[in-house]
Design an enzyme around this catalytic site. Sequence first.
Site, PDB file in Angstrom:
ATOM      1  N   TRP A 157      74.504  31.037 -32.608  1.00  0.00           N
ATOM      2  CA  TRP A 157      74.856  31.218 -31.205  1.00  0.00           C
ATOM      3  C   TRP A 157      74.198  32.438 -30.557  1.00  0.00           C
ATOM      4  O   TRP A 157      74.175  32.552 -29.336  1.00  0.00           O
ATOM      5  CB  TRP A 157      76.381  31.348 -31.053  1.00  0.00           C
ATOM      6  CG  TRP A 157      77.018  32.335 -31.999  1.00  0.00           C
ATOM      7  CD1 TRP A 157      77.685  32.029 -33.158  1.00  0.00           C
ATOM      8  CD2 TRP A 157      77.050  33.765 -31.886  1.00  0.00           C
ATOM      9  NE1 TRP A 157      78.129  33.173 -33.770  1.00  0.00           N
ATOM     10  CE2 TRP A 157      77.757  34.265 -33.012  1.00  0.00           C
ATOM     11  CE3 TRP A 157      76.569  34.678 -30.947  1.00  0.00           C
ATOM     12  CZ2 TRP A 157      77.973  35.620 -33.213  1.00  0.00           C
ATOM     13  CZ3 TRP A 157      76.783  36.034 -31.147  1.00  0.00           C
ATOM     14  CH2 TRP A 157      77.474  36.485 -32.266  1.00  0.00           C
ATOM     15  N   ASN A 158      73.660  33.371 -31.345  1.00  0.00           N
ATOM     16  CA  ASN A 158      73.263  34.646 -30.739  1.00  0.00           C
ATOM     17  C   ASN A 158      71.987  34.587 -29.919  1.00  0.00           C
ATOM     18  O   ASN A 158      71.813  35.345 -28.971  1.00  0.00           O
ATOM     19  CB  ASN A 158      73.182  35.752 -31.796  1.00  0.00           C
ATOM     20  CG  ASN A 158      72.233  35.431 -32.924  1.00  0.00           C
ATOM     21  OD1 ASN A 158      71.930  34.273 -33.200  1.00  0.00           O
ATOM     22  ND2 ASN A 158      71.761  36.455 -33.603  1.00  0.00           N
ATOM     23  N   LYS A 181      71.184  20.904 -34.757  1.00  0.00           N
ATOM     24  CA  LYS A 181      72.628  21.065 -34.620  1.00  0.00           C
ATOM     25  C   LYS A 181      72.866  22.503 -34.134  1.00  0.00           C
ATOM     26  O   LYS A 181      72.881  23.432 -34.932  1.00  0.00           O
ATOM     27  CB  LYS A 181      73.312  20.810 -35.963  1.00  0.00           C
ATOM     28  CG  LYS A 181      74.813  20.434 -35.889  1.00  0.00           C
ATOM     29  CD  LYS A 181      75.702  21.539 -35.363  1.00  0.00           C
ATOM     30  CE  LYS A 181      75.745  22.712 -36.324  1.00  0.00           C
ATOM     31  NZ  LYS A 181      76.601  23.824 -35.777  1.00  0.00           N
ATOM     32  N   PRO A 182      73.029  22.707 -32.811  1.00  0.00           N
ATOM     33  CA  PRO A 182      73.246  24.066 -32.320  1.00  0.00           C
ATOM     34  C   PRO A 182      74.673  24.536 -32.585  1.00  0.00           C
ATOM     35  O   PRO A 182      75.568  23.724 -32.864  1.00  0.00           O
ATOM     36  CB  PRO A 182      72.981  23.935 -30.822  1.00  0.00           C
ATOM     37  CG  PRO A 182      73.364  22.522 -30.501  1.00  0.00           C
ATOM     38  CD  PRO A 182      73.011  21.721 -31.733  1.00  0.00           C
ATOM     39  N   ALA A 183      74.882  25.834 -32.485  1.00  0.00           N
ATOM     40  CA  ALA A 183      76.227  26.398 -32.654  1.00  0.00           C
ATOM     41  C   ALA A 183      77.162  25.834 -31.598  1.00  0.00           C
ATOM     42  O   ALA A 183      76.771  25.628 -30.441  1.00  0.00           O
ATOM     43  CB  ALA A 183      76.169  27.913 -32.556  1.00  0.00           C
ATOM     44  N   GLY A 235      71.732  31.785 -39.931  1.00  0.00           N
ATOM     45  CA  GLY A 235      73.159  32.088 -39.842  1.00  0.00           C
ATOM     46  C   GLY A 235      73.585  33.016 -40.956  1.00  0.00           C
ATOM     47  O   GLY A 235      72.775  33.752 -41.531  1.00  0.00           O
ATOM     48  N   GLU A 257      67.206  31.760 -42.993  1.00  0.00           N
ATOM     49  CA  GLU A 257      67.145  33.071 -42.343  1.00  0.00           C
ATOM     50  C   GLU A 257      68.587  33.518 -42.203  1.00  0.00           C
ATOM     51  O   GLU A 257      69.323  33.054 -41.328  1.00  0.00           O
ATOM     52  CB  GLU A 257      66.439  32.945 -40.990  1.00  0.00           C
ATOM     53  CG  GLU A 257      65.929  34.262 -40.446  1.00  0.00           C
ATOM     54  CD  GLU A 257      66.942  34.943 -39.561  1.00  0.00           C
ATOM     55  OE1 GLU A 257      67.610  35.880 -40.063  1.00  0.00           O
ATOM     56  OE2 GLU A 257      67.079  34.565 -38.403  1.00  0.00           O
ATOM     57  N   LEU A 258      68.993  34.442 -43.090  1.00  0.00           N
ATOM     58  CA  LEU A 258      70.406  34.743 -43.264  1.00  0.00           C
ATOM     59  C   LEU A 258      70.755  36.150 -42.777  1.00  0.00           C
ATOM     60  O   LEU A 258      70.050  36.723 -41.959  1.00  0.00           O
ATOM     61  CB  LEU A 258      70.777  34.532 -44.734  1.00  0.00           C
ATOM     62  CG  LEU A 258      70.390  33.148 -45.289  1.00  0.00           C
ATOM     63  CD1 LEU A 258      70.745  33.037 -46.766  1.00  0.00           C
ATOM     64  CD2 LEU A 258      71.033  32.034 -44.480  1.00  0.00           C
ATOM     65  N   ARG A 285      69.952  45.784 -28.431  1.00  0.00           N
ATOM     66  CA  ARG A 285      69.341  44.516 -28.044  1.00  0.00           C
ATOM     67  C   ARG A 285      70.290  43.387 -28.392  1.00  0.00           C
ATOM     68  O   ARG A 285      70.857  43.333 -29.479  1.00  0.00           O
ATOM     69  CB  ARG A 285      68.014  44.335 -28.787  1.00  0.00           C
ATOM     70  CG  ARG A 285      67.328  42.998 -28.543  1.00  0.00           C
ATOM     71  CD  ARG A 285      65.955  42.963 -29.191  1.00  0.00           C
ATOM     72  NE  ARG A 285      65.297  41.674 -29.062  1.00  0.00           N
ATOM     73  CZ  ARG A 285      65.145  40.811 -30.059  1.00  0.00           C
ATOM     74  NH1 ARG A 285      65.593  41.103 -31.275  1.00  0.00           N
ATOM     75  NH2 ARG A 285      64.532  39.658 -29.865  1.00  0.00           N
ATOM     76  N   CYS A 291      70.622  39.569 -36.130  1.00  0.00           N
ATOM     77  CA  CYS A 291      70.446  39.843 -37.553  1.00  0.00           C
ATOM     78  C   CYS A 291      69.462  40.980 -37.775  1.00  0.00           C
ATOM     79  O   CYS A 291      69.454  41.607 -38.837  1.00  0.00           O
ATOM     80  CB  CYS A 291      69.994  38.587 -38.293  1.00  0.00           C
ATOM     81  SG  CYS A 291      68.495  37.855 -37.609  1.00  0.00           S
ATOM     82  N   GLU A 388      77.660  43.550 -42.189  1.00  0.00           N
ATOM     83  CA  GLU A 388      76.938  43.422 -40.924  1.00  0.00           C
ATOM     84  C   GLU A 388      77.942  43.445 -39.775  1.00  0.00           C
ATOM     85  O   GLU A 388      78.795  42.572 -39.664  1.00  0.00           O
ATOM     86  CB  GLU A 388      76.145  42.113 -40.924  1.00  0.00           C
ATOM     87  CG  GLU A 388      75.160  41.973 -39.803  1.00  0.00           C
ATOM     88  CD  GLU A 388      74.290  40.732 -39.959  1.00  0.00           C
ATOM     89  OE1 GLU A 388      73.178  40.731 -39.404  1.00  0.00           O
ATOM     90  OE2 GLU A 388      74.716  39.775 -40.638  1.00  0.00           O
TER      91      GLU A 388
END
Length: 483
Positions: A157-158, A181-183, A235, A257-258, A285, A291, A388
């Site tokens: 979602w970011n 499949k978007p958030a 995610g 990409e975590l 930002r 991430c 995080e």
Amino acid sequence: MVSEAQLLTSIPTQLWIGGPVDASGRKTFPVLNPANGETLANVADASPEDAVRALDAAAAAQAGWAATPARQRGEILRAVFEAITARTEEFALLMTLEMGKALPESRNEVRYGAEFFRWFSEEAVRIHGRYQPAPAGTGRILVHKQPVGPCLAITPWNFPLAMGTRKIGPALAAGCTMIVKPAGETPLTMLLLAQLCSEAGLPDGVLSVITTSRSGAVTAPLLNDPRLRKLTFTGSTPVGKKLVEQSAHGLLRTSMELGGNAPFVVFDDADIDAAVQGAVLAKLRNGGEACTAANRFHVQNSVRQEFTDKLTAAMAEYKLGPGTDSDTTLGPLINENQLDTVSELVEDAVSAGAQVKLGGKAPGGPGWFYPATVLTEIPAHARILREEVFGPVAPIVGFETEEEGLAAANDTEFGLVAYVYTQSLDRALRVAEGLETGMVGVNRGVISDPAAPFGGVKESGFGREGGFEGIEEYLNTKYIALP
């Protein structure tokens, strides 16, 4: 400029499978505005059967899209780039409404996200193999690149636009079909993008968008279907690990990409004013919900006080408010859960002895707001140095020697990105090579670039997006032995 009401009524809210279609049973779920918690729109809530419909469409379109000349694929991608650019204000407003970031941030994302379509429109015609004599003289070696086949992209979602275009661009350039499949928090931007792709001439079935409130149940049948050949996910690390396990059954090509825990290391020979400017960019930002956001600030003790004072003053200038307000520079967090997470991490640090130099407490009221925050004197065991934070919080800790600073920076299971500030070229190279991350910013607070390979090591994942390397994730290498 289009009004919020006009924009929201113009956005597709159905699934996109060869065009807008209703979900099974016509089920929907709400998309909320993080600035006030109100419903922006109700979008189609896909079922597992709907996901299979999307894969049926992708599989049916795969051969034709793979056979489409690379130049033609590239021209379609270029047309989408131009369409996104022409509608920058609409995309920016839509992202601000559903994700919360301030409008200038959203405009920056539109420019960044669109660039992946331009970059990969140019890479579509540069897919190279090779031809060579066999060293033993027994024949010839032909190496051929082919699209991996239908792909599933699961996006966060970011960055509602850029996290999709970074995957869609190379997949389509390579000749793959893709299901996105978007958030559930931010599906509207991706639905608008699908509409633009169709208008630009993308054949039906090449790109589908399935929106759902039940991600695991809906994607499970896709991961178990032998027609799907690639999974790409951005995610959290825990979800990424589960997806890797699920994809192992079909030996899917995967790229992950975590999560991150980015260190921002400032040495005593750094230009402190430049380091503060870079720190603000690296921390605030996207409101800190990135991430790549600097998560820990390691500052050499001799300059720590100066850096802390100047960073605190710089972050104090950020104005909290709805992202659509013209004077807002820091919008709300995405939802109540994220607000609770940020608050909990700050409270844990303070209870362990950390000092609050700025912010440190949610203002309350409607919306999920948290102010720019600076913490100092943080004990090593505080959770905020290990987890995080994904919010506008800057924890600052000190170190004495270069070796100590490097060791502290590497003291995490994550390895996405790190930032280093120093005026010594020798130190910059030495530290950059010693950092256990997939990316390093030297005297830069923002490093993302469509022309550069993006990705991490350790528990931050594997695979690369962007750059020359990005399209390779969507290509199989075939060896043809010739006499």
